[in-house]
Design a protein around this motif. Structure first.
Motif, PDB file in Angstrom:
ATOM      1  N   ARG A  32       0.696  -1.182  -0.189  1.00 23.98           N
ATOM      2  CA  ARG A  32       0.069  -0.050  -0.002  1.00 23.98           C
ATOM      3  C   ARG A  32       0.900   1.323  -0.140  1.00 23.98           C
ATOM      4  NH1 ARG A  32      -4.850   0.861   3.993  1.00 23.98           N
ATOM      5  NH2 ARG A  32      -4.937   2.353   2.577  1.00 23.98           N
ATOM      6  N   MET A  33       1.885   1.318  -0.734  1.00 24.83           N
ATOM      7  CA  MET A  33       2.859   2.426  -0.746  1.00 24.83           C
ATOM      8  C   MET A  33       2.167   3.515  -1.078  1.00 24.83           C
ATOM      9  SD  MET A  33       6.456   2.666  -2.916  1.00 24.83           S
ATOM     10  CE  MET A  33       7.260   1.095  -2.240  1.00 24.83           C
ATOM     11  N   PRO A  34       2.082   4.676  -0.799  1.00 24.72           N
ATOM     12  CA  PRO A  34       3.308   5.186   0.412  1.00 24.72           C
ATOM     13  C   PRO A  34       3.164   4.648   1.908  1.00 24.72           C
ATOM     14  CG  PRO A  34       2.206   7.018  -0.128  1.00 24.72           C
ATOM     15  CD  PRO A  34       1.442   6.141  -1.043  1.00 24.72           C
ATOM     16  N   PHE A  35       1.870   4.204   2.058  1.00 20.96           N
ATOM     17  CA  PHE A  35       1.804   3.709   3.315  1.00 20.96           C
ATOM     18  C   PHE A  35       2.567   2.349   3.763  1.00 20.96           C
ATOM     19  CE2 PHE A  35      -1.851   6.354   1.977  1.00 20.96           C
ATOM     20  CZ  PHE A  35      -1.948   7.204   2.719  1.00 20.96           C
ATOM     21  N   GLU A  36       2.383   2.039   4.974  1.00 14.93           N
ATOM     22  CA  GLU A  36       3.148   0.812   5.501  1.00 14.93           C
ATOM     23  C   GLU A  36       1.955  -0.127   6.107  1.00 14.93           C
ATOM     24  OE1 GLU A  36       6.961   0.912   7.011  1.00 14.93           O
ATOM     25  OE2 GLU A  36       7.676   2.345   5.488  1.00 14.93           O
ATOM     26  N   ILE A  37       1.995  -1.291   6.022  1.00 17.06           N
ATOM     27  CA  ILE A  37       1.441  -2.300   6.909  1.00 17.06           C
ATOM     28  C   ILE A  37       2.410  -2.996   7.850  1.00 17.06           C
ATOM     29  CG2 ILE A  37       0.387  -4.455   7.042  1.00 17.06           C
ATOM     30  CD1 ILE A  37      -0.806  -3.923   4.266  1.00 17.06           C
ATOM     31  N   PRO A  38       2.170  -2.794   9.340  1.00 13.62           N
ATOM     32  CA  PRO A  38       3.082  -3.156  10.196  1.00 13.62           C
ATOM     33  C   PRO A  38       3.565  -4.665   9.788  1.00 13.62           C
ATOM     34  CG  PRO A  38       1.461  -1.971  11.415  1.00 13.62           C
ATOM     35  CD  PRO A  38       0.845  -2.388   9.838  1.00 13.62           C
ATOM     36  N   VAL A  39       4.785  -5.014  10.260  1.00  9.78           N
ATOM     37  CA  VAL A  39       5.504  -6.315   9.899  1.00  9.78           C
ATOM     38  C   VAL A  39       4.586  -7.269  10.698  1.00  9.78           C
ATOM     39  CG1 VAL A  39       7.291  -6.128  11.433  1.00  9.78           C
ATOM     40  CG2 VAL A  39       7.333  -7.631   9.470  1.00  9.78           C
ATOM     41  N   SER A  40       4.170  -7.017  11.867  1.00  7.50           N
ATOM     42  CA  SER A  40       3.700  -7.892  12.902  1.00  7.50           C
ATOM     43  C   SER A  40       2.464  -8.567  12.365  1.00  7.50           C
ATOM     44  CB  SER A  40       3.416  -7.281  14.129  1.00  7.50           C
ATOM     45  OG  SER A  40       2.244  -6.143  13.904  1.00  7.50           O
ATOM     46  N   MET A  41       1.568  -7.739  11.578  1.00  6.06           N
ATOM     47  CA  MET A  41       0.370  -7.953  10.771  1.00  6.06           C
ATOM     48  C   MET A  41       0.558  -9.224   9.670  1.00  6.06           C
ATOM     49  SD  MET A  41      -2.023  -4.594  10.503  1.00  6.06           S
ATOM     50  CE  MET A  41      -3.201  -5.626   9.694  1.00  6.06           C
ATOM     51  N   ILE A  42       1.659  -8.993   9.052  1.00  2.00           N
ATOM     52  CA  ILE A  42       2.121  -9.989   8.045  1.00  2.00           C
ATOM     53  C   ILE A  42       2.598 -11.172   8.563  1.00  2.00           C
ATOM     54  CG2 ILE A  42       3.365 -10.489   5.702  1.00  2.00           C
ATOM     55  CD1 ILE A  42       1.637  -8.028   5.583  1.00  2.00           C
ATOM     56  N   LEU A  43       3.415 -10.974   9.391  1.00  3.35           N
ATOM     57  CA  LEU A  43       4.018 -12.360  10.323  1.00  3.35           C
ATOM     58  C   LEU A  43       2.669 -13.021  11.011  1.00  3.35           C
ATOM     59  CD1 LEU A  43       7.232 -11.146  12.130  1.00  3.35           C
ATOM     60  CD2 LEU A  43       7.052 -13.042  10.340  1.00  3.35           C
ATOM     61  N   GLY A  44       1.710 -12.193  11.481  1.00  2.00           N
ATOM     62  CA  GLY A  44       0.707 -13.010  12.205  1.00  2.00           C
ATOM     63  C   GLY A  44      -0.080 -13.815  11.399  1.00  2.00           C
ATOM     64  N   VAL A  45      -0.329 -13.416  10.040  1.00  6.35           N
ATOM     65  CA  VAL A  45      -1.069 -14.195   9.152  1.00  6.35           C
ATOM     66  C   VAL A  45      -0.248 -15.455   8.689  1.00  6.35           C
ATOM     67  CG1 VAL A  45      -2.062 -14.208   6.618  1.00  6.35           C
ATOM     68  CG2 VAL A  45      -2.246 -12.301   8.219  1.00  6.35           C
ATOM     69  N   VAL A  46       1.002 -15.238   8.203  1.00  9.39           N
ATOM     70  CA  VAL A  46       2.176 -16.351   7.960  1.00  9.39           C
ATOM     71  C   VAL A  46       2.189 -17.523   9.135  1.00  9.39           C
ATOM     72  CG1 VAL A  46       4.224 -16.931   7.328  1.00  9.39           C
ATOM     73  CG2 VAL A  46       3.144 -14.964   6.187  1.00  9.39           C
ATOM     74  N   GLY A  47       2.188 -16.586  10.381  1.00 10.04           N
ATOM     75  CA  GLY A  47       2.483 -17.738  11.573  1.00 10.04           C
ATOM     76  C   GLY A  47       1.262 -18.266  11.802  1.00 10.04           C
ATOM     77  N   ALA A  48       0.055 -17.880  11.705  1.00 10.74           N
ATOM     78  CA  ALA A  48      -1.142 -18.480  12.055  1.00 10.74           C
ATOM     79  C   ALA A  48      -1.364 -19.762  11.013  1.00 10.74           C
ATOM     80  CB  ALA A  48      -2.283 -17.757  12.131  1.00 10.74           C
ATOM     81  N   VAL A  49      -1.121 -19.562   9.887  1.00 13.29           N
ATOM     82  CA  VAL A  49      -1.331 -20.499   8.811  1.00 13.29           C
ATOM     83  C   VAL A  49      -0.474 -21.641   9.001  1.00 13.29           C
ATOM     84  CG1 VAL A  49      -1.136 -20.983   6.385  1.00 13.29           C
ATOM     85  CG2 VAL A  49      -2.297 -18.914   7.019  1.00 13.29           C
ATOM     86  N   ALA A  50       0.846 -21.158   9.362  1.00 15.87           N
ATOM     87  CA  ALA A  50       2.049 -22.376   9.724  1.00 15.87           C
ATOM     88  C   ALA A  50       1.597 -23.186  10.900  1.00 15.87           C
ATOM     89  CB  ALA A  50       3.452 -21.637   9.828  1.00 15.87           C
ATOM     90  N   PHE A  51       1.040 -22.387  11.904  1.00 16.82           N
ATOM     91  CA  PHE A  51       0.781 -23.032  13.366  1.00 16.82           C
ATOM     92  C   PHE A  51      -0.387 -24.231  12.889  1.00 16.82           C
ATOM     93  CE2 PHE A  51      -1.350 -23.305  17.169  1.00 16.82           C
ATOM     94  CZ  PHE A  51      -0.407 -23.739  18.113  1.00 16.82           C
ATOM     95  N   ILE A  52      -1.231 -23.770  12.030  1.00 18.89           N
ATOM     96  CA  ILE A  52      -2.340 -24.620  11.958  1.00 18.89           C
ATOM     97  C   ILE A  52      -1.908 -25.895  10.954  1.00 18.89           C
ATOM     98  CG2 ILE A  52      -4.445 -24.933  10.567  1.00 18.89           C
ATOM     99  CD1 ILE A  52      -5.417 -21.885  11.350  1.00 18.89           C
ATOM    100  N   ALA A  53      -1.193 -25.603  10.216  1.00 12.25           N
ATOM    101  CA  ALA A  53      -0.503 -26.497   9.366  1.00 12.25           C
ATOM    102  C   ALA A  53       0.296 -27.484   9.964  1.00 12.25           C
ATOM    103  CB  ALA A  53       0.307 -26.018   8.290  1.00 12.25           C
TER     104      ALA A  53
END
Length: 330
Positions: free
Chosen positions: A300-321
């Motif tokens: 969403r340049m020039p805005f930023e999405i906090p890295v914790s939100m991206i990591l949270g999605v990736v981590g939740a999917v990985a945890f379930i897997a």
């Protein structure tokens, strides 16, 4: 602490391409490519006037913070998994990060003029106390199946987080608390990230103590029989995790699931030899957090999405897997 059936040292190393020496070199190049990309991605045009100065002030410190925080949290996860003999334990699922936030809030309330170093110390001490509480609770849990241990840690973290939120509301610090929970590298600039170099020493110490941590992961009886001082190794390992978590929380906030995903993926690919896996864990932590940060910057340049939100999605999917894989394999 007695040995359990979920000990990460039980699986034999896997043979395949990931075991070859060239694989580490290729992965290093991929990680280096992500780091270089992080240096080049951003709203500010480095070719513009004062581009070199802005590179030194913001872009370079941010990328160095990504490298240090990513490797530290990934290594912290593998150390906790080794000490608790459970693959699903990490600073996120043991309450360590929540205790760090409580210590950080206490430093703001009790020492409002304190610098980053003082806040780092108080957050690390709070993380250490919280992790020791988590360990003490585990020793009193009779049914220590694979998922019970992280559930205990998540419940403990939820209680501590609720207490921190109540204190923040009563002292009008809730907005400040929200910025800590929303882990982001946006505010990292020159002069504000240098304390993160402490976690480089933590990673180095883990490399030095890898064999002792491996033996401690086999349980107290085995460790004592081969001459390892079990209690000392447990305290030292817990202290290293606390320092890494406390410092990272002070500088960038929470990085959820990073210490859970990376060690488990490395273990699935290469087996459970802690010493040989540590370079992979460090590089994996750097690669994952850097890739998530790049995505957060460009989506969403020039805005930023906090890295914790991206990591949270990736981590939740990985945890379930990982949970589904565990269930599928009994």
């Amino acid at each position: 602490m007695t040995s359990s059936t979920t000990a990460p040292v039980a699986a034999p190393p896997r043979q395949g391409w990931w075991q070859r020496p060239a694989a580490l070199a290729v992965f290093s190049l991929v990680t280096a490519g992500l780091v270089v990309t992080s240096l080049l991605v951003g709203v500010y045009d480095l070719r513009a006037e004062r581009g070199a100065e802005m590179f030194q002030i913001t872009r370079l410190p941010r990328t160095l913070a990504l490298v240090l925080a990513g490797s530290a949290m990934a290594v912290s996860g593998v150390v906790l998994q080794q000490l608790t003999q459970n693959r699903f334990v990490s600073p996120t699922t043991s309450g360590t990060s929540e205790w760090a936030a409580l210590g950080l809030l206490a430093s703001v309330l009790l020492l409002p003029t304190a610098g980053l170093t003082t806040r780092m110390v108080l957050a690390s001490v709070s993380s250490f106390v919280g992790t020791m509480v988590f360990m003490a609770i585990l020793q009193r849990v009779r049914l220590r199946t694979t998922l019970i241990v992280p559930v205990v840690g998540i419940m403990l973290g939820a209680v501590v987080s609720a207490l921190t939120t109540v204190i923040a509301i009563s002292t009008d610090r809730l907005q400040l608390l929200g910025t800590w929970f929303m882990g982001s590298f946006t505010p990292v600039v020159r002069g504000r990230y240098e304390v993160l170099w402490v976690v480089a020493l933590v990673c180095l110490a883990v490399f030095v103590l890898a064999d002792r941590l491996t033996v401690a992961g086999l349980g107290k009886d085995v460790a004592t029989s081969v001459g390892v001082r079990y209690e000392h190794v447990m305290l030292l390992g817990t202290a290293m995790v606390a320092v890494a978590t406390g410092v990272t929380t002070v500088v960038v906030g929470f990085l959820p699931f990073l210490g859970l995903v990376v060690p488990n993926v490395v273990s699935l690919l290469r087996g459970d030899d802690l010493r040989s896996n540590l370079p992979w864990v460090c590089l994996g932590g750097i690669a994952l957090v850097t890739a998530c940060d790049i995505v957060g910057r460009i989506i969403r340049m020039p805005f930023e999405i906090p890295v914790s939100m991206i990591l949270g999605v990736v981590g939740a999917v990985a945890f379930i897997a990982l949970v589904l894989r565990l269930r599928r394999h009994g």
